[in-house]
Motif scaffolding. Structure first.
Motif, PDB file in Angstrom:
ATOM      1  N   PRO A   1       0.815  -1.212   0.000  1.00 23.99           N
ATOM      2  CA  PRO A   1       0.000   0.000   0.000  1.00 23.99           C
ATOM      3  C   PRO A   1       0.851   1.265   0.000  1.00 23.99           C
ATOM      4  O   PRO A   1       1.839   1.370   0.726  1.00 23.99           O
ATOM      5  N   VAL A   2       0.446   2.215  -0.847  1.00 24.62           N
ATOM      6  CA  VAL A   2       1.144   3.489  -1.011  1.00 24.62           C
ATOM      7  C   VAL A   2       0.121   4.613  -0.998  1.00 24.62           C
ATOM      8  O   VAL A   2      -0.932   4.507  -1.623  1.00 24.62           O
ATOM      9  N   ASP A   3       0.447   5.692  -0.277  1.00 24.09           N
ATOM     10  CA  ASP A   3      -0.387   6.898  -0.304  1.00 24.09           C
ATOM     11  C   ASP A   3      -0.052   7.690  -1.549  1.00 24.09           C
ATOM     12  O   ASP A   3       1.105   8.059  -1.769  1.00 24.09           O
ATOM     13  N   ARG A   4      -1.064   7.960  -2.386  1.00 20.32           N
ATOM     14  CA  ARG A   4      -0.870   8.836  -3.540  1.00 20.32           C
ATOM     15  C   ARG A   4      -2.221   9.232  -4.124  1.00 20.32           C
ATOM     16  O   ARG A   4      -3.199   8.521  -3.972  1.00 20.32           O
ATOM     17  N   TYR A   5      -2.219  10.349  -4.764  1.00 21.72           N
ATOM     18  CA  TYR A   5      -3.420  10.893  -5.419  1.00 21.72           C
ATOM     19  C   TYR A   5      -4.591  11.043  -4.450  1.00 21.72           C
ATOM     20  O   TYR A   5      -5.749  10.916  -4.840  1.00 21.72           O
ATOM     21  N   GLY A   6      -4.306  11.247  -3.186  1.00 20.76           N
ATOM     22  CA  GLY A   6      -5.366  11.434  -2.206  1.00 20.76           C
ATOM     23  C   GLY A   6      -6.025  10.152  -1.734  1.00 20.76           C
ATOM     24  O   GLY A   6      -7.074  10.187  -1.099  1.00 20.76           O
ATOM     25  N   THR A   7      -5.421   9.022  -2.028  1.00 24.43           N
ATOM     26  CA  THR A   7      -5.961   7.738  -1.585  1.00 24.43           C
ATOM     27  C   THR A   7      -4.799   6.765  -1.356  1.00 24.43           C
ATOM     28  O   THR A   7      -3.651   7.163  -1.350  1.00 24.43           O
TER      29      THR A   7
ATOM     30  N   ASN B   1      -2.671 -12.349 -13.781  1.00 26.71           N
ATOM     31  CA  ASN B   1      -3.471 -11.157 -14.045  1.00 26.71           C
ATOM     32  C   ASN B   1      -3.217 -10.112 -12.978  1.00 26.71           C
ATOM     33  O   ASN B   1      -3.314 -10.405 -11.774  1.00 26.71           O
ATOM     34  N   GLY B   2      -2.892  -8.915 -13.405  1.00 26.54           N
ATOM     35  CA  GLY B   2      -2.591  -7.844 -12.470  1.00 26.54           C
ATOM     36  C   GLY B   2      -3.841  -7.141 -11.960  1.00 26.54           C
ATOM     37  O   GLY B   2      -4.809  -6.954 -12.690  1.00 26.54           O
ATOM     38  N   TRP B   3      -3.794  -6.767 -10.709  1.00 29.25           N
ATOM     39  CA  TRP B   3      -4.877  -6.035 -10.050  1.00 29.25           C
ATOM     40  C   TRP B   3      -4.308  -4.814  -9.345  1.00 29.25           C
ATOM     41  O   TRP B   3      -3.210  -4.869  -8.791  1.00 29.25           O
ATOM     42  N   LYS B   4      -5.055  -3.735  -9.334  1.00 30.70           N
ATOM     43  CA  LYS B   4      -4.810  -2.596  -8.456  1.00 30.70           C
ATOM     44  C   LYS B   4      -5.919  -2.616  -7.430  1.00 30.70           C
ATOM     45  O   LYS B   4      -7.095  -2.806  -7.758  1.00 30.70           O
ATOM     46  N   MET B   5      -5.567  -2.457  -6.180  1.00 31.12           N
ATOM     47  CA  MET B   5      -6.544  -2.363  -5.101  1.00 31.12           C
ATOM     48  C   MET B   5      -6.488  -0.926  -4.612  1.00 31.12           C
ATOM     49  O   MET B   5      -5.422  -0.453  -4.172  1.00 31.12           O
ATOM     50  N   ILE B   6      -7.594  -0.223  -4.730  1.00 29.71           N
ATOM     51  CA  ILE B   6      -7.629   1.199  -4.410  1.00 29.71           C
ATOM     52  C   ILE B   6      -8.643   1.449  -3.306  1.00 29.71           C
ATOM     53  O   ILE B   6      -9.774   0.979  -3.362  1.00 29.71           O
ATOM     54  N   GLU B   7      -8.212   2.211  -2.326  1.00 23.62           N
ATOM     55  CA  GLU B   7      -9.094   2.591  -1.217  1.00 23.62           C
ATOM     56  C   GLU B   7     -10.084   3.635  -1.720  1.00 23.62           C
ATOM     57  O   GLU B   7      -9.694   4.640  -2.320  1.00 23.62           O
ATOM     58  N   ALA B   8     -11.362   3.378  -1.477  1.00 24.64           N
ATOM     59  CA  ALA B   8     -12.394   4.323  -1.886  1.00 24.64           C
ATOM     60  C   ALA B   8     -12.236   5.631  -1.126  1.00 24.64           C
ATOM     61  O   ALA B   8     -11.993   5.626   0.084  1.00 24.64           O
ATOM     62  N   ARG B   9     -12.377   6.721  -1.852  1.00 26.49           N
ATOM     63  CA  ARG B   9     -12.282   8.037  -1.191  1.00 26.49           C
ATOM     64  C   ARG B   9     -13.544   8.255  -0.377  1.00 26.49           C
ATOM     65  O   ARG B   9     -14.638   7.896  -0.754  1.00 26.49           O
ATOM     66  N   ARG B  10     -13.323   8.858   0.780  1.00 25.83           N
ATOM     67  CA  ARG B  10     -14.479   9.089   1.688  1.00 25.83           C
ATOM     68  C   ARG B  10     -14.923  10.515   1.618  1.00 25.83           C
ATOM     69  O   ARG B  10     -14.288  11.414   1.335  1.00 25.83           O
TER      70      ARG B  10
END
Length: 135
Positions: free
Chosen positions: A109-115, A126-135
């Motif tokens: 996990p990396v902090d970037r782009y506000g998430t 198969n590659g996946w990106k897991m992104i935290e939903a913005r609140r």
């Protein structure tokens, strides 16, 4: 007229292996699992998205000759396909849970782009990106 995308497919090396990964490690559930001779139509869906299915398909008959199927397996395994994106509430917590289950992460996990985001691969590459939903 209503239209929409219902199924998006990914090529997998082994459908049973992929099914175990997506159900047991990512929390998907089986939507459709039917056979027609050697062909198997296998889809899973995320419980919170009942109108969308992820198809877990193997390259090969009836769609491709054996040489094309082998090439597709090699391309997928190298991780060169565009990544799929999984949205989660808490990326770090999801990373910890999935990492403990043996998911292969390509990026912590990396902090970037506000998430926060992380990267992982399924057993077929198969590659996946897991992104935290913005609140």
């Amino acid at each position: 007229m209503n239209q929409g995308v219902q199924v998006v497919g990914v090529y997998v090396r082994d459908q049973d292996e992929a099914l175990a990964f997506y159900v047991d490690k990512l929390g998907f559930r089986v939507h459709t699992d039917v056979r027609n001779g050697d062909y198997r139509w296998l889809t899973v869906q995320y419980p919170d998205q009942p109108s969308f299915q992820l198809g877990l398909f193997t390259p090969g008959p009836p769609l491709h000759d054996p040489a094309t199927a082998q090439t597709l397996h090699a391309v997928v395994a190298k991780g060169v396909m565009p990544p799929l994106v999984l949205t989660v509430d808490d990326c770090r917590a999801a990373y910890d849970r999935m990492h403990a289950l043996g998911v292969e992460f390509t990026q912590e996990p990396v902090d970037r782009y506000g998430t926060v985001d992380a990267g992982f691969r399924d057993p077929s590459g198969n590659g996946w990106k897991m992104i935290e939903a913005r609140r």
